[in-house]
Design an enzyme around this catalytic site. Structure first.
Site, PDB file in Angstrom:
ATOM      1  N   GLU A 128       0.814  -1.230   0.000  1.00 11.48           N
ATOM      2  CA  GLU A 128       0.000   0.000   0.000  1.00 11.48           C
ATOM      3  C   GLU A 128       0.843   1.273   0.000  1.00 11.48           C
ATOM      4  O   GLU A 128       0.874   2.021   0.986  1.00 11.48           O
ATOM      5  CB  GLU A 128      -0.942   0.014   1.208  1.00 11.48           C
ATOM      6  CG  GLU A 128      -2.013  -1.038   1.162  1.00 11.48           C
ATOM      7  CD  GLU A 128      -3.058  -0.871   2.261  1.00 11.48           C
ATOM      8  OE1 GLU A 128      -2.790  -0.159   3.240  1.00 11.48           O
ATOM      9  OE2 GLU A 128      -4.128  -1.454   2.133  1.00 11.48           O
ATOM     10  N   GLU A 185      -6.584  -7.982   0.046  1.00  7.45           N
ATOM     11  CA  GLU A 185      -7.025  -7.980   1.447  1.00  7.45           C
ATOM     12  C   GLU A 185      -8.521  -7.699   1.435  1.00  7.45           C
ATOM     13  O   GLU A 185      -8.935  -6.592   1.091  1.00  7.45           O
ATOM     14  CB  GLU A 185      -6.319  -6.870   2.242  1.00  7.45           C
ATOM     15  CG  GLU A 185      -4.816  -7.000   2.276  1.00  7.45           C
ATOM     16  CD  GLU A 185      -4.128  -5.893   3.099  1.00  7.45           C
ATOM     17  OE1 GLU A 185      -4.824  -5.116   3.776  1.00  7.45           O
ATOM     18  OE2 GLU A 185      -2.896  -5.810   3.036  1.00  7.45           O
TER      19      GLU A 185
HETATM   20  C1  GLA Z   1      -3.967  -2.382   5.253  1.00  5.74           C
HETATM   21  C2  GLA Z   1      -2.608  -3.029   5.244  1.00  5.74           C
HETATM   22  C3  GLA Z   1      -2.508  -4.201   6.155  1.00  5.74           C
HETATM   23  C4  GLA Z   1      -3.224  -3.925   7.430  1.00  5.74           C
HETATM   24  C5  GLA Z   1      -4.641  -3.644   7.139  1.00  5.74           C
HETATM   25  C6  GLA Z   1      -5.462  -3.465   8.403  1.00  5.74           C
HETATM   26  O1  GLA Z   1      -4.784  -2.708   4.242  1.00  5.74           O
HETATM   27  O2  GLA Z   1      -2.181  -3.411   3.976  1.00  5.74           O
HETATM   28  O3  GLA Z   1      -1.151  -4.449   6.414  1.00  5.74           O
HETATM   29  O4  GLA Z   1      -2.645  -2.833   8.065  1.00  5.74           O
HETATM   30  O5  GLA Z   1      -4.723  -2.466   6.399  1.00  5.74           O
HETATM   31  O6  GLA Z   1      -6.792  -3.393   8.153  1.00  5.74           O
END
Ligand code: GLA
Length: 673
Positions: free
Chosen positions: A153, A306
């Site tokens: 990210e 995710e």
């Molecule tokens: C982001 C990050 C993860 C984690 C999630 C928590 O998407 O990529 O590492 O921190 O948020 O919800």
């Protein structure tokens, strides 16, 4: 490699983000067994594990990861490895404290956390190359590995360290050649800020309302490029040693500080971190739009890297209601995803995210969320053959230019208030909501690289900045028969973020056949009335009003109250074989709904199925197959009209016509016939 292929493994990837390093080795086999019970075939691993893989500079230890992969592979589970560069190990920070970003006040970012490094720091770059190369050399021939996620990210996080300042100067030098040209292009004569030499140049610091908007935009462009380049240097290492592996990055949906089109260009596929319940209220249109932006970056199937499977901080976003995880999973497929990994396997007992819940609770016991994933897994694998090799096919587009979003957010005066009282996505969401409500499939379109002629209708929400290419693209799109709809401030600025010196909408005045005689903001929630003349549909003019002069266009709406009462608010012009519509205010939903209905009546926009409040309908098509997805976001059952068509329910096998009942937070996956 082929995008959908992932090294010869089935194209539908289903799984979870797994952190074996957080748990005793003795537990790994049980985890793998439980994952297999859910039908998982993929995990993402190691994206924050630099300190475990290289505990001491130059001493690599992949043995624990090898063992975890081996354990997973016994159940047929493959892996995407994350390069761990978002979280520098403490030894690296100690040796090179300069890798940490510096904020606008000159303070170094704290150590002991993640996403705190500077993309142009030579030490960070050198160590990035070392760890990425070591990982790729170690794993390139491991059959468990199907690909890589670069970093995690990316955030722009404007960095003001010495390296950033030097790199910004070089970037400007490369672009402008001389300070004189920079001075003139950015209007630095204002408040006497003309530079005499490159070493006088510094990045603008907040508050940006007291800075030069053109230089601010250049600073933002530079900072976005810095991360695109940083990603590229990792991609190149992977491609050199493991060309058979796919490469992705996990994007953040409607995050807008990075040019996501550019970031996606170097990758095989886009993956998206989807957290629909980040706050207690979900905006379903905005969630769907995030998917559409993600899919549109490459116009290819994407993954969810995710997917929220639990509460994100219990007080911020409560636990997903029964049915929600299943619905978000199917929604992702419905909007074009070909891979879904949940975040995270087991809620962690320690660290900054101890209340960011996963499929399993802290104690590792399978409960309701585990069962829900198991249910949807069974259903998804049953319907996967029907949607495999199909894709979302939109014929309506919304132009998306990241420079324009940045410029919009820089439209602030003293005090930092946006001139329009709207953040950059809001004009986009205004048009998107109406299309979403009517089940019209939408792509986000990059006017610099996409083929615009594929779209019968194109929305250009508030394209503040125009340059030659963009102007040509709009003009030839309409000329060749497209329907273009533009909203306020189109063409008000040049590509340098300076206001143009011709009547608005500047270089596209003749395309729309109008000029803007005068404009005004409508602060503090004030709104005026306006009316679509032929349809007699009243709507509100919000935030901003332009008094249009229809020089060579038909007036379709006028203001019916306020200082522009009786004056044109929206116009239409035939241009070449197409139609150019200009809307001079941020119109309330009544306007956009009516406009959408008109586009449907004209036969240029098509609904998947008739609109039902709370139901999202999408379609995937290809290889002679077609699947229609109906997603009920409401907590009560709805009746959906099937628009006179006959369908087969892919899960139950039932034949359906007339209307279908969809239970609360339930879905239908249907094939015609
Ligand atoms: C982001 C990050 C993860 C984690 C999630 C928590 O998407 O990529 O590492 O921190 O948020 O919800």
């Amino acid at each position: 490699m082929k995008d959908s292929d992932c090294g010869g493994v089935p194209s539908f990837r289903f799984g979870v983000d797994y952190y074996p390093e957080h748990w005793p080795r003795e537990r790994w086999a049980k985890d793998a067994e439980m994952m297999a019970e859910l039908g998982f075939n993929t995990v993402r691993l190691a994206e924050f594990a630099w300190s475990r893989m290289e505990p001491v500079e130059g001493k690599f230890d992949f043995s624990w990861l090898d063992e975890a992969l081996e354990t997973l592979s016994k159940h047929g589970i493959k892996a995407v490895l994350g390069t761990p560069t978002a979280a520098p190990p403490p030894w690296l920070v100690k040796a090179h404290p300069d890798i940490l970003q510096v904020d606008a006040q000159g303070r170094r970012k704290p150590e002991g956390t993640r996403k705190n490094c500077c993309a142009v720091n030579p030490n960070y770059i050198e160590h990035t190359k070392r760890i990425v190369e070591a990982m790729v050399l170690h794993y390139k021939d491991n059959p468990s590995i199907i690909g890589w996620q670069i970093d995690n990210e990316f955030d722009v996080n404007l960095c003001y360290c010495e390296n950033s300042v030097t790199a910004f100067r070089s970037w400007l030098k490369e672009k402008y050649g001389s300070v004189e040209r920079l001075n003139s292009a950015c209007g630095l004569v204002f408040w006497g800020q003309e530079y005499g030499s490159w070493d006088e140049v510094f990045p603008p610091r907040p508050p940006f309302d007291m800075q030069n908007p053109a230089l601010c935009l250049e600073w933002h462009r530079f900072s976005s490029d810095a991360w695109v380049n940083y990603q590229r240097l990792q991609v190149e290492i992977i491609r050199r040693h493991a060309p058979h592996h796919m490469v992705t990055h996990n994007f953040m949906g409607l995050y807008k500080e990075l040019d996501y089109f550019k970031l996606a260009r170097d990758l095989d596929l886009v993956s998206f971190d989807y957290y629909p319940k980040w706050s207690s209220k979900t905006d379903h249109a905005a969630s769907a739009m995030a998917h559409d932006v993600m899919r549109s970056l490459k116009k290819k199937p994407y993954w969810i890297m995710e997917l929220q499977s639990g509460a994100v901080k219990t007080h911020l976003a409560p636990i997903p209601k029964p049915g929600e995880i299943r619905l978000w999973t199917v929604q992702s497929v419905a909007r074009g995803a070909d891979g879904i990994l949940y975040f995270r396997w087991r809620s962690c007992r320690f660290g900054a995210e101890e209340y960011w819940h996963g499929i399993l609770d802290h104690d590792g016991a399978p409960r309701r969320r585990f069962s829900e994933v198991k249910n949807v897994s069974g259903e998804l694998f049953r319907i996967a053959p029907f949607f495999e090799k199909t894709f979302f096919d939109a014929s309506t587009g919304i132009l998306l230019v990241y420079d324009n979003l940045w410029a919009w957010d820089l439209e602030v005066g003293y005090g930092g208030e946006n001139y329009y009282g709207m953040s950059a996505w809001e004009p986009v969401l205004d048009v998107y909501r109406a299309l979403y409500k009517r089940n019209i499939l939408v792509d986000f379109v990059d006017p610099f690289t996409d083929d615009l002629s594929k779209y019968r209708v194109l929305f250009a929400p508030s394209l503040l900045l125009l340059n030659d290419k963009l102007e040509d693209a709009l003009r030839s799109y309409v000329n060749r028969g497209g329907v273009l709809i533009a909203t306020p401030r189109t063409g008000a600025k040049d590509w340098n973020n300076n206001i143009v010196d011709s009547p608005l909408p500047g270089r596209v005045s003749d395309l729309f056949g109008i000029t803007v005689e005068e404009y005004t903001g409508l602060p503090g929630g004030e709104a005026c009335e306006a009316v679509l003349l032929r349809q007699k549909v009243f709507f509100k003019a919000r935030n901003w009003m332009e008094k249009l002069v229809a020089e060579d266009a038909e007036v379709i709406a006028e203001y019916s109250s306020g200082i522009y009462r009786g004056k044109p608010a929206a116009t239409v012009k035939r241009f070449g074989k197409g139609v150019a519509i200009y809307v001079g205010t941020f119109a309330s939903s009544e306007f956009h709904d009516e406009l959408t209905d008109w586009l449907m009546r004209m036969g240029v926009a098509e609904e998947v199925l008739p609109a039902t409040l709370g139901v999202e309908a999408t379609r995937r098509k290809g290889e002679g197959k077609e699947v229609v997805f109906l997603l009920n976001h409401k907590e009560e059952a709805v009746e959906q009209n099937l628009g006179g068509k006959v369908f087969r329910d892919l899960v139950s096998g039932d034949r359906l016509s007339g209307t279908v009942r969809i239970g609360p937070l339930d879905y239908k996956a249907l094939a015609p016939g």
